[in-house]
Scaffold this active site. Structure first.
Site, PDB file in Angstrom:
ATOM      1  N   HIS A 151      24.438   7.851  -2.595  1.00 59.57           N
ATOM      2  CA  HIS A 151      23.701   7.098  -1.577  1.00 59.57           C
ATOM      3  C   HIS A 151      24.150   5.633  -1.560  1.00 59.57           C
ATOM      4  O   HIS A 151      24.760   5.147  -2.511  1.00 59.57           O
ATOM      5  CB  HIS A 151      22.197   7.153  -1.848  1.00 59.57           C
ATOM      6  CG  HIS A 151      21.574   8.449  -1.412  1.00 59.57           C
ATOM      7  ND1 HIS A 151      21.588   9.575  -2.210  1.00 59.57           N
ATOM      8  CD2 HIS A 151      20.934   8.804  -0.266  1.00 59.57           C
ATOM      9  CE1 HIS A 151      20.966  10.566  -1.563  1.00 59.57           C
ATOM     10  NE2 HIS A 151      20.571  10.133  -0.400  1.00 59.57           N
ATOM     11  N   LYS A 155      19.307   2.095  -2.063  1.00 60.54           N
ATOM     12  CA  LYS A 155      18.352   3.113  -2.504  1.00 60.54           C
ATOM     13  C   LYS A 155      18.012   2.864  -3.965  1.00 60.54           C
ATOM     14  O   LYS A 155      18.884   2.882  -4.828  1.00 60.54           O
ATOM     15  CB  LYS A 155      18.962   4.508  -2.335  1.00 60.54           C
ATOM     16  CG  LYS A 155      18.000   5.643  -2.699  1.00 60.54           C
ATOM     17  CD  LYS A 155      18.586   6.992  -2.292  1.00 60.54           C
ATOM     18  CE  LYS A 155      17.669   8.137  -2.656  1.00 60.54           C
ATOM     19  NZ  LYS A 155      16.389   8.126  -1.925  1.00 60.54           N
TER      20      LYS A 155
END
Lengths: 267, 267, 267, 267
Positions: A151, A155
């Site tokens: 990601h 995040k």
């Protein structure tokens, strides 16, 4: 079908407003966001729903005669919103993450006794639902499996909810097939953590965080002389929209609480 | 269960001999290969089946009282072998590729009237069977799909049989879902062939051939804001063995002709 | 050029014997392996070097007038072998892993004072050397980087030596460019270890172990809106042979101790 | 440094305006777009450059005393713009694609005689420039190579300009190393085009077009027992911005015409 959006001012919320407004069989009748009341969504997000303004309370759904509410807010707000929906007979489609398991069970009870239904999914990307399902199906036939999720560097939680859910379902499928824990040969671990985190059920999960990435997951299965890799790449929040619209269209015919996109896709 | 191997001197054949000899519930009783009759497989391939020699004709299966024959030969030889098996009541597990569709239909008829059964698969890697199945399941939900297969530079046919079969099944699944042909936006094709070959059913297939590679296939599905990739890597001929042994164990209970590993895996 | 192989009975050693025997410009003159003395390599490994037997001690290199020794043994044996080579003026090409840094420095001194030279590399796959070099070159221009290595489930150490070396060189390149540590946003770590191991220099390394895999490494760089991935797949021990032969041919012209394949490839 | 943007109303143009406005060392002084004159970019694209309006002609650069012009328009417009820049002594950074080779040569002449310089690149993503460079460096050491590029289904040309440029540079590197054409083993081509398009120099190029994808390229090299894969993924137009700003900052110190990002990155 008349649709209201909760969290309409957020990044996903705006995208949902746009997708609903663009769908010929749906009508965007309410947009709710406490922090952005009075905003003209048409101007800030190019949404073609004449006269629609962002209201600050969920009661707007009643005034606007919404049949379905779509919630992309934060866990505590979503919980209050969903109780309200169950009570007022408004179907709910929920993509808000982080709602605790016990709250989900409470909501299940409420929607079972309501005239309204609820579809709740951690990930509305249809490709992600297919990935998870295929992992479950592959698990009994392959000797080992590990999960790598990648990601963007904004995040903060790791591993992702989707990775944890995949691990849980793969572990359950392995257990149902009598496979037990996948073997781990590593003895000499030069760097602590190098073999990843071990999810409940024993599956190793590796989380990569890098600037530029969006939301990706790769599940690698191994067996004699071969590997099978199932990968989902989400490039954009728009990847959620087909799944959200699918849920909006089906929620009225799915009594009680439906967890995940799977049942809507026929598995 | 008593097993004979046809094409026992070939590269896959030897591997099958070894896998059968190593399996505690199977017994390697015959090894047939016209070109290598009289060879001691123990010496050339390290196979632990005392006294076993390579015979030159299929009649050895009778003498050795084989219950199942495994065939990894070439198409014309396999066709003759399979007719013989149907006639002599010996179950057959066949990995030989290139048998024409009409010959397969002829064999289906013969095995339907025989006490023996037949399992015929183009690819015995379980991971490849899972890949094909998952592609079929994903097809109705994703907007587009293309297939990339990558093989070593000794492979002369392109695209691979597995790629063609995947394309056929994905196309059938799309058609069943009413999706029609995937759209092709390309108008300005600078290099002829750059967009790959178009399989029956409209799926684009790309074949890569490089020294060093073994046998790989990647199927990429696209939908709004996302992609789903299913990839199988075979690193070694050993990847076929679990599938071959699965078929040997199940063939007696699968009347007639079974095509592909799918039914043996429960789908 | 006359070549002797140390560890000739091992799996890599046999492969080296075969590669040397097959190279028209090289001659396999000695094969040394304590445990397998007297074995006919021609018979067990199909090596075409008439009359060659496996000897039990390194002194065979003298008798056979070897100019270069190739060592694929274990660290303690390799250290003794290399001291012997430096002393006896026999060039050495070494792929044995696990030799401690201080022993490498000792050997550097010995070969600097010897008429013989030494090439020592942890990974003789040319593609792996290119990967490491490209990572070093990319490091200053990309905002973040993580390493994922994937190996068969028989590998007990984690992460791999190649991964650690890549991490060290990338970290040095980032530091030289004044980049400091890559940022790590993760705060809420549900599973300990999920974010991998942190190599000296700060690079995150993830190690996957699965049956069926061979030896693979993927380095993922991220920057605004993009990622760059460099991946090496070794399918077979044969992947080392071109690098070993390259080193055998060049070692005589590389005074002292050369670390890694890089200098032999021109970088 | 005072910067003007040509094609400011386009999708990339707006992104450039935003990036320039956000860079502390650069000043956005002019925005030119014939079709959008008079538009307030601040309102439609959230760009923080007070008072800036979109003008309709390039002469705005003079009035605004721009030192550098960034051009993301279409080939015919860009050609006229660049002639104007060379004549008026305004440096140019150009990402417009499709300018014919002979026009590039004409521009080279004009900028060599101008006080202004020009940087022209088909792809301003730094990761893509690294990929191309690494392919060039790997080419002499690997036995074979093929290129797979994957783009969204709105892209009508195939293969991409980046793929063609990569193929040309890899072919040149192979030729310089005396490698000749990569071998092609395929004889039995079931589907015409399955082996891709053959670029000048002999490299096979495969172009995939799928909804949901953005802009991706994977170059696969093969050699004995191994493969080396270099992949670039652009997820967003923002991936061009660091390269554009790099060029804006360096163009004044690069006399004449510079082709590609490579020289700006030090190779």
């Amino acid at each position: 079908m008349r649709v209201g959006v909760l969290g309409a001012g957020g990044r996903v919320g705006r995208e949902v407003c746009r997708a609903v407004a663009d769908a010929p069989d749906l009508e965007l009748v309410a947009a709710v966001d406490p922090g952005m009341a009075g905003i003209d969504l048409r101007q800030v997000a190019g949404i073609d729903a004449p006269g629609l303004q962002v209201a600050s309370t969920i009661d707007e759904l009643v005034r606007a005669e919404a049949e379905v509410a779509v919630d992309f807010t934060v866990a505590p707000a979503a919980l209050a919103n969903l109780r309200w929906c169950a009570q007022h007979g408004v179907h709910a489609v929920v993509g808000t993450t982080g709602i605790p398991d016990e709250a989900v069970e409470e909501l299940r009870g409420r929607f079972e006794q309501s005239s309204a239904n609820c579809v709740l999914a951690a990930n509305f990307a249809i490709g992600a639902a297919l990935m998870t399902r295929f992992c479950e199906l592959a698990a009994p036939f392959m000797d080992g499996v590990e999960i790598i999720e990648l990601h963007h560097d904004g995040k903060r939680d790791a591993p992702s909810g989707t990775a944890l859910q995949t691990a849980a379902r793969v572990a359950a499928a392995r257990e149902a097939a009598g496979l037990g824990w996948p073997p781990d040969p590593t003895e000499d671990l030069v760097l602590p953590g190098a073999r990843g985190g071990r999810a409940p059920g024993g599956i190793r999960v590796h989380a990569v965080r890098l600037p530029g990435l969006v939301a990706h997951q790769e599940v690698v299965f191994g067996a004699v002389g071969q590997s099978l890799t199932i990968r989902h790449d989400a490039y954009d929040r728009s990847s959620f929209m087909p799944g959200v619209l699918l849920a909006v269209r089906q929620v009225a015919s799915r009594p009680g609480l439906t967890l995940g996109l799977g049942p809507l896709l026929g598995f």
